[in-house]
Design a protein around this motif. Sequence first.
Motif, mmCIF file in Angstrom:
data_model
loop_
_atom_site.group_PDB
_atom_site.id
_atom_site.type_symbol
_atom_site.label_atom_id
_atom_site.label_comp_id
_atom_site.label_asym_id
_atom_site.label_seq_id
_atom_site.Cartn_x
_atom_site.Cartn_y
_atom_site.Cartn_z
ATOM 1 N N PHE A 89 2.965 0.131 -12.639
ATOM 2 C CA PHE A 89 2.169 0.915 -11.687
ATOM 3 C C PHE A 89 2.098 2.398 -12.091
ATOM 4 C CE2 PHE A 89 3.510 -2.748 -9.048
ATOM 5 C CZ PHE A 89 2.256 -3.193 -8.655
ATOM 6 N N GLY A 90 3.052 2.839 -12.935
ATOM 7 C CA GLY A 90 2.994 4.214 -13.434
ATOM 8 C C GLY A 90 1.737 4.457 -14.253
ATOM 9 N N ARG A 141 -2.372 2.774 0.635
ATOM 10 C CA ARG A 141 -2.220 3.053 2.079
ATOM 11 C C ARG A 141 -1.974 1.750 2.847
ATOM 12 N NH1 ARG A 141 -6.685 6.593 5.504
ATOM 13 N NH2 ARG A 141 -5.626 6.485 7.525
ATOM 14 N N CYS A 142 -2.656 0.674 2.433
ATOM 15 C CA CYS A 142 -2.402 -0.645 3.047
ATOM 16 C C CYS A 142 -0.968 -1.105 2.778
ATOM 17 C CB CYS A 142 -3.362 -1.701 2.494
ATOM 18 S SG CYS A 142 -5.067 -1.474 2.986
ATOM 19 N N LEU A 143 -0.506 -0.853 1.554
ATOM 20 C CA LEU A 143 0.856 -1.297 1.204
ATOM 21 C C LEU A 143 1.929 -0.562 2.004
ATOM 22 C CD1 LEU A 143 1.419 -1.974 -2.588
ATOM 23 C CD2 LEU A 143 1.374 -3.611 -0.714
ATOM 24 N N HIS A 194 10.632 -8.921 1.598
ATOM 25 C CA HIS A 194 9.231 -8.532 1.351
ATOM 26 C C HIS A 194 9.127 -7.008 1.453
ATOM 27 C CE1 HIS A 194 7.761 -12.757 2.875
ATOM 28 N NE2 HIS A 194 8.554 -12.829 1.832
ATOM 29 N N GLY A 195 9.772 -6.442 2.488
ATOM 30 C CA GLY A 195 9.775 -4.979 2.634
ATOM 31 C C GLY A 195 10.403 -4.297 1.426
ATOM 32 N N GLU A 196 11.514 -4.858 0.956
ATOM 33 C CA GLU A 196 12.187 -4.276 -0.210
ATOM 34 C C GLU A 196 11.281 -4.273 -1.448
ATOM 35 O OE1 GLU A 196 15.499 -2.681 0.912
ATOM 36 O OE2 GLU A 196 15.743 -3.328 -1.161
ATOM 37 N N ALA A 197 10.612 -5.408 -1.675
ATOM 38 C CA ALA A 197 9.768 -5.536 -2.875
ATOM 39 C C ALA A 197 8.559 -4.608 -2.791
ATOM 40 C CB ALA A 197 9.310 -6.988 -3.030
ATOM 41 N N ILE A 198 7.939 -4.544 -1.629
ATOM 42 C CA ILE A 198 6.784 -3.640 -1.480
ATOM 43 C C ILE A 198 7.247 -2.193 -1.624
ATOM 44 C CG2 ILE A 198 4.972 -2.859 0.095
ATOM 45 C CD1 ILE A 198 4.936 -5.775 1.211
ATOM 46 N N GLY A 199 8.448 -1.918 -1.133
ATOM 47 C CA GLY A 199 9.020 -0.573 -1.305
ATOM 48 C C GLY A 199 9.164 -0.212 -2.776
ATOM 49 N N LEU A 218 5.899 1.069 -3.904
ATOM 50 C CA LEU A 218 5.691 2.457 -3.441
ATOM 51 C C LEU A 218 6.498 3.428 -4.302
ATOM 52 C CD1 LEU A 218 5.771 2.039 0.471
ATOM 53 C CD2 LEU A 218 3.781 2.038 -1.038
ATOM 54 N N LYS A 219 7.742 3.061 -4.576
ATOM 55 C CA LYS A 219 8.603 3.918 -5.410
ATOM 56 C C LYS A 219 7.996 4.130 -6.797
ATOM 57 C CE LYS A 219 12.648 4.571 -3.140
ATOM 58 N NZ LYS A 219 13.176 5.908 -2.889
ATOM 59 N N ALA A 220 7.407 3.061 -7.330
ATOM 60 C CA ALA A 220 6.790 3.159 -8.662
ATOM 61 C C ALA A 220 5.606 4.129 -8.656
ATOM 62 C CB ALA A 220 6.338 1.776 -9.133
ATOM 63 N N HIS A 221 5.056 4.381 -7.448
ATOM 64 C CA HIS A 221 3.990 5.389 -7.303
ATOM 65 C C HIS A 221 4.567 6.744 -6.881
ATOM 66 C CE1 HIS A 221 1.506 1.719 -7.138
ATOM 67 N NE2 HIS A 221 0.490 2.475 -7.473
ATOM 68 N N GLU A 222 5.906 6.869 -7.011
ATOM 69 C CA GLU A 222 6.616 8.095 -6.623
ATOM 70 C C GLU A 222 6.412 8.428 -5.149
ATOM 71 O OE1 GLU A 222 5.582 11.049 -9.546
ATOM 72 O OE2 GLU A 222 6.799 10.050 -11.066
ATOM 73 N N GLU A 223 6.417 7.378 -4.337
ATOM 74 C CA GLU A 223 6.292 7.525 -2.878
ATOM 75 C C GLU A 223 7.620 7.182 -2.224
ATOM 76 O OE1 GLU A 223 3.259 6.505 -0.574
ATOM 77 O OE2 GLU A 223 1.720 7.107 -2.000
ATOM 78 N N GLY A 224 7.847 7.706 -1.032
ATOM 79 C CA GLY A 224 9.027 7.335 -0.258
ATOM 80 C C GLY A 224 8.943 5.878 0.174
#
Length: 271
Positions: free
Chosen positions: A34-35, A45-47, A89-94, A97-103
């Motif tokens: 995703f980087g 935003r959906c994720l 599921h929350g952990e994996a989607i997180g 998000l992390k890979a996009h440098e998001e919280g």
Amino acid sequence: MSASEKGSEALFDLDDLKKNTARLDVSGIDFATFGDQPLSAGGLRCLRYMHDVEYHTVCYMRDLLVTKAHQDHEIASFLTFWCFEEYWHGEAIGQVLKAHEEGAHAERVQPLRARIRRREAFKPWLHSLGSMIAGREWLAVHMTWGAVNEWSTQAGYARLIAAERHPVLTDLLKRIMRQEGRHIDFYATHARAALASSGRAQRLVRFALERAWSPVGAGVMPAEEVDHLTRFLFTGSDGMAAAQRIDRQIDRLPGLGGLSLLERSITARAA
Ligand SMILES: [Fe+2]
Ligand SMILES: [Fe+2]
């Protein structure tokens, strides 16, 4: 007799679930991709929404356990596994998000829980009272609500796959969708059995869905996020067709024909 034995189109089997329940397998998913190949702003935003709502399952379970659900071994067992799977599921989607440098993870969940704490504090009282007044029929509302929400979640992931066409996201969401399929089997089987056995349950569920149903996560996420998710995933001909397929599944439940819940909600939010 379990609901899976009573239902005419029984799909759920507790022994099967016990064998198959597992932490989501993310082996081989290269989150670093995703980087170089990030998701679109709208898809990301959906994720964020999906991440927060997957993690919120423990709170949905809290509201179910104050009803007669905890007296039914099959339902209580399912809830145990359900909450575990949704957590991962929350952990994996997180991780996406992390890979996009998001919280992600606690960084998003803690402030969300703090923001909605007053509303959430009220919910166990509401469901406990509903269960005391309506008895088993209150459980029929929960089972049907759960079926609609799991159908919607499954369709939402499929729509996000189609919108983003990202191979790593597709792989991850398909793995999540396989587990969502078992959640659908449980809720649909129990909803069908509860509705088929009681005209009062049919009337109560119909009333509750018509008056109070909103898309999964709407009680947790800000309205603008619900509107974005709806527009991004469920507008256009393919999006509306996915929503109408869910409406047809609802139509097939005893006493729930013609509600057009999804179509009406999308039309209102997309306006
Ligand atoms: Fe999930
Ligand atoms: Fe699910």
